[in-house]
Design an enzyme around this catalytic site. Structure first.
Site, PDB file in Angstrom:
ATOM      1  CB  VAL A  79      -1.068   0.216   0.940  1.00  0.00           C
ATOM      2  CG1 VAL A  79      -1.514   1.634   1.600  1.00  0.00           C
ATOM      3  CG2 VAL A  79      -1.786  -1.240   1.345  1.00  0.00           C
ATOM      4  CB  ALA A  80       4.065   2.491   2.189  1.00  0.00           C
ATOM      5  CD  GLU A 105      -2.399   3.809  -3.636  1.00  0.00           C
ATOM      6  OE1 GLU A 105      -2.489   2.928  -2.890  1.00  0.00           O
ATOM      7  OE2 GLU A 105      -2.145   4.596  -3.167  1.00  0.00           O
ATOM      8  CG  ASP A 150      -0.357  30.371 -44.831  1.00  0.00           C
ATOM      9  OD1 ASP A 150       0.743  30.632 -45.472  1.00  0.00           O
ATOM     10  OD2 ASP A 150      -1.207  30.581 -44.937  1.00  0.00           O
ATOM     11  CG  ASN A 172      -0.523   6.431  -0.922  1.00  0.00           C
ATOM     12  OD1 ASN A 172       0.599   7.158  -0.328  1.00  0.00           O
ATOM     13  ND2 ASN A 172      -0.219   5.106  -1.491  1.00  0.00           N
TER      14      ASN A 172
END
Length: 868
Positions: free
Chosen positions: A278-279, A283, A325, A704
């Site tokens: 998870v660290a 995410e 142009d 996160n």
């Protein structure tokens, strides 16, 4: 039942209930209600539910689901609920973002949807293609996309590319004649079909079918269906995420095995491994990148640059050469006649005298060899042509009455290679060919000259005088057109071979002044390390004069014509390419060669264009830029960016925005990954040292997905710095994850990890693992919130200031507020496994959390002072 191509034009008009003056506005509205809009129905789209479940396919999300299952089996129900809730919240955010992207795509389609020129109530008007109805008289010319099926009524050398329907890449020459028998679509030469492109000539057709009733509708496909493709940045990040997931699984396996070796219970070992997973997982990374890109494209759209492809946002930051142009992009595209050279004299438009037959003939030519119109004071068509109409109106000539009285018998439309347009009319009962075009093309085709004293054979002195006058006009930045005519026999058929033997009438010089903002934009481009090159169909001297005014053409630069370019070898072009600032009288092949030569030098090239002949070069360029106002549908189709204001300055703004978007994405990624690096290092440290787990999985998910997402989005909204255009273009081969970038992630993540572990150690000294975990969690959260200020810029926060980006202050405040709720609300304390901290411990947490930011800012201040 007879098909439309088997019927006479008059019969088709009668069946559709329309006259030569077109439908009335009331009748058109009635038919629109009955038949519906002229649009193709799209295929079935993914439902929101499908999109929602697709969010769970990501490998990193699968790892999180596994973490939730492990939490559930370990008896930590609250942790499981939070992980599942966060995963679902992430899926909802992804679904909402997808739906927003779809809406943006549809609004982009409506922005780039073709318009159509039709005759209604006897007047030529321009309407949106979706408003075209059966019975409309459709006016087609080179560069137009055919927006509906129709039967050709009047044909003037029309050629159409129908490859989207037939697969044949060659152009089809059209006819207005009736056809017999049943014929395949490719042989129905008196019909035009929706989705095909007009490549040459012009025609008038009556619309027979619209929308799903067209041939394109029958095969139920959109010619211009926009397919979403992943950008290079997204591909790079996807690869990074895949590699990261594999590394995470390997490290988690090692940590799990190490924990078991130390005789830690299996569930505790699994929870340790889960905490590390998870660290490590960023995410919010994918969502943040998408959001920052979306905000960037919306900002560009507000500033008149519509991005058709997301990859263009990234490529814009790398542009090092802009081939622009001249007309309408660098100039105002508001042509006005300044001088007329006739009978050896220079006159103002107001001095033309209708009673003078010579003057009258040049007015005939200006009005009749002209496909533009002025409706309600607005010019429809080519700016050069309606400048001629405005000139005629200054002499009190009614161009509409003249055109009504004199019907065009034949014509050869203007094209960029011939640089001529010829028409045939009966003037005073005599069949006469009227021609206008470039001086250097028409003058060699003239044999006589008309003066107030009569018609004389043209002498070398006459040619020299005309050439000198043309050069004088051109040196003043004026665009010059030559006019000639010849009387022919009744049975004379107008052809390319017959464009000779003219009697010279005179020159008309007009000006399209530079946009005031172009001068500043060219200077900004130069400062940004971007070379601006002018490419135009104008005379070399005229082009160089305008380029000099704008700042493109400087001392020592070269101006080259298409003919001169053709004579150059590849080696010669490569040698001189950096000196050539102006290309005049160029062909489509020349434009591709110019782009190719710059690309061979490793440059990222942007090319602007508006015509059919520009499309190949727009495709060849790294960033094709089409004109939204004057651009043909073919050029818009080929381009990756459309300017809704046709302004060169908008390209420079878009380049600055592109650089800023890329920089903000890079800074947001740095923020997310350095914070995750801190979490990984902290978990690895405790694992190696045999210490308790420093974080519960819910702690890391909270950081996160909640406290990290807001600062990352705020970083993505950072305004462009003043020195952004003072930097050299970015090398496109250099990715985001460079050695320097990874080193800064490791150093900054390491600093935050050291302070987090210091807080954890202080907590453990009190003998309470729960307090230690809470102190580590709070320190990591706050340190990452403070770190958001570090990642806003490479410069010190004291130099860029806080007030430039209020979102960053808001994100910091919101993050602190969320953490405070978790720390002090009993219900949330229980869910997030948070212990009660003393005032002394809270003070230590805040002190340690701010230390990394103080150190990073000190380094930036020192670096800034050294660079001064």
């Amino acid at each position: 039942m007879m098909m439309w191509y088997q019927k006479k034009g008059d019969q088709v008009l009668k069946e559709l209930g329309v006259s030569d003056e077109g439908l009335t506005a009331a009748k058109a509205s009635e038919v629109l209600k009955e038949k519906g809009e002229n649009v193709l129905l799209e295929g079935r789209k993914k439902s929101a539910v499908q999109v929602f479940f697709e969010q769970f396919k990501d490998l990193l999300v699968v790892i999180l689901i596994a973490a939730a299952i492990i939490s559930m089996f370990s008896g930590n129900v609250e942790s499981t609920i939070v992980i599942v809730a966060v995963i679902i919240l992430n899926a909802i955010l992804g679904t909402v973002q997808h739906e927003k992207a779809q809406k943006s795509l549809e609004s982009l389609k409506s922005l780039s949807s073709p318009s159509a020129k039709v005759i209604r109530d006897g007047q030529k008007i321009e309407i949106d293609s979706r408003e075209v109805v059966p019975g409309d008289l459709l006016l087609l010319e080179a560069g137009d996309m055919v927006v509906a099926d129709g039967r050709i009524l009047h044909n003037y050398s029309l050629q159409v590319n129908e490859s989207s329907l037939t697969g044949e890449s060659t152009n089809v020459e059209k006819s207005e004649e009736i056809l017999k028998g049943e014929l395949p679509l490719g042989d129905r030469v008196n019909m035009v079909y929706s989705g095909s492109l007009v490549t040459y000539g012009r025609a008038e057709a009556v619309v027979t079918e619209t929308g799903m009733q067209t041939e394109m509708g029958k095969i139920a496909s959109l010619m211009n269906a926009t397919q979403e493709k992943k950008t290079p940045l997204q591909v790079s990040l996807d690869n990074f995420s895949s590699k990261l997931a594999i590394v995470i699984m390997i490290i988690c396996g090692v940590v799990f095995a190490l924990s078991l070796y130390r005789r830690m219970p299996i569930l505790d070992s699994l929870m340790f491994a889960v905490a590390l997973a998870v660290a490590a997982i960023p995410e919010a990374l994918s969502s943040i990148v998408t959001i920052v890109q979306a905000m960037g494209t919306q900002k560009m759209a507000r500033e008149n640059a519509v991005i058709k492809e997301l990859k263009a946002v990234e490529s814009l930051g790398c542009v090092s050469v802009i081939c622009s142009d001249k007309t309408g992009t660098l100039t105002q595209n508001k042509m006005t006649v300044q001088k007329i050279f006739i009978d050896g004299q220079i006159l103002n438009p107001e001095q033309l005298d209708l009673h003078n037959q010579l003057h009258r003939y040049i007015l005939y030519n200006a009005i009749l060899t002209n496909d533009s119109a002025i409706v309600d004071g607005k010019g429809i068509g080519d700016p050069t042509e309606f400048a001629l109409l405005e000139m005629a109106r200054k002499t009190s000539v009614d161009d509409e009455i003249m055109r009504e009285m004199m019907k065009r018998m034949e014509e050869i439309p203007f094209d960029s290679e011939r640089k001529l347009m010829s028409t045939k009319y009966a003037l005073h009962g005599v069949p006469t060919v009227l021609t206008k075009g470039a001086v250097d093309v028409l003058l060699p085709r003239t044999t006589h000259i008309r003066t107030t004293d009569g018609i004389f054979e043209m002498t070398d002195a006459d040619r020299s005088r005309i050439t000198e006058q043309n050069m004088e006009f051109s040196s003043q930045g004026l665009r010059v057109l030559a006019f000639g005519y010849k009387e022919v026999e009744e049975d004379h058929v107008l052809s390319l071979e017959s464009e000779n033997g003219y009697t010279f009438l005179g020159l008309i010089a007009m000006v399209d002044p530079p946009r005031t903002e172009s001068i500043r934009a060219v200077a900004d481009a130069k400062r940004a390390g971007i070379r601006t090159v002018m490419i135009t169909g104008d005379h070399k001297v005229t082009a160089a004069a305008i380029a000099r005014q704008i700042g493109i053409f400087e001392q020592g630069d070269l101006a080259v014509t298409g003919t001169e370019l053709d004579a150059m070898t590849e080696e010669e072009l490569d040698r001189d390419i950096q000196k050539i600032s102006v290309y005049a009288r160029v062909s489509p092949e020349n434009k591709i060669r110019i782009v190719d030569a710059w690309q061979r030098r490793g440059n990222i090239v942007s090319m602007t264009g508006d015509g059919v002949n520009d499309a190949p070069a727009l495709k060849k360029a790294d960033i094709g830029v089409a004109m939204g106002i004057t651009g043909t549908e073919v050029s818009k189709d080929a381009a990756s960016m459309v300017l809704t204001d046709d302004n060169f300055a908008t390209i420079i703004k878009a380049v600055a925005n592109g650089r800023n978007v890329y920089r903000n994405i890079k800074n947001a990624i740095k923020f997310l990954l350095s914070g995750n690096m801190a979490g990984i290092l902290s978990v690895l440290y405790t694992s190696i040292m045999g210490l308790p787990v420093p974080f519960a999985p819910v702690h890391l998910l909270f950081i996160n997905l909640l406290t990290d997402s807001m600062p990352a989005i705020a970083i993505g909204m950072e305004p462009a710095e003043k020195n952004l255009l003072s930097q050299k273009p970015r090398d496109p081969k250099t990715g985001i994850l460079t050695k320097d970038f990874m080193l800064s992630l490791l150093v900054q993540g390491g600093l935050i990890a050291v302070c987090t572990m210091a807080a954890f150690t202080v907590g453990l000294r009190g003998g309470d693992a729960a307090v230690a975990s809470t102190m580590a969690f709070c320190t990591l959260t706050l340190a990452r919130l403070f770190h958001g200020f570090n990642c806003r810029s490479d410069q010190s926060i004291f130099k860029i200031g806080f007030r430039r980006n209020w979102y960053s202050l808001g994100a910091f405040a919101a993050g602190v507020a969320l953490l405070s709720l978790v720390m002090f609300v009993p219900f949330l304390k229980r869910i997030f496994s948070v212990a009660t901290l003393t005032g002394h411990q809270i003070g230590i947490v805040y002190l340690l959390a701010v230390v990394p930011t103080v150190l990073i800012q000190l380094v930036k201040i020192i670096k800034g002072a050294v660079n001064l």
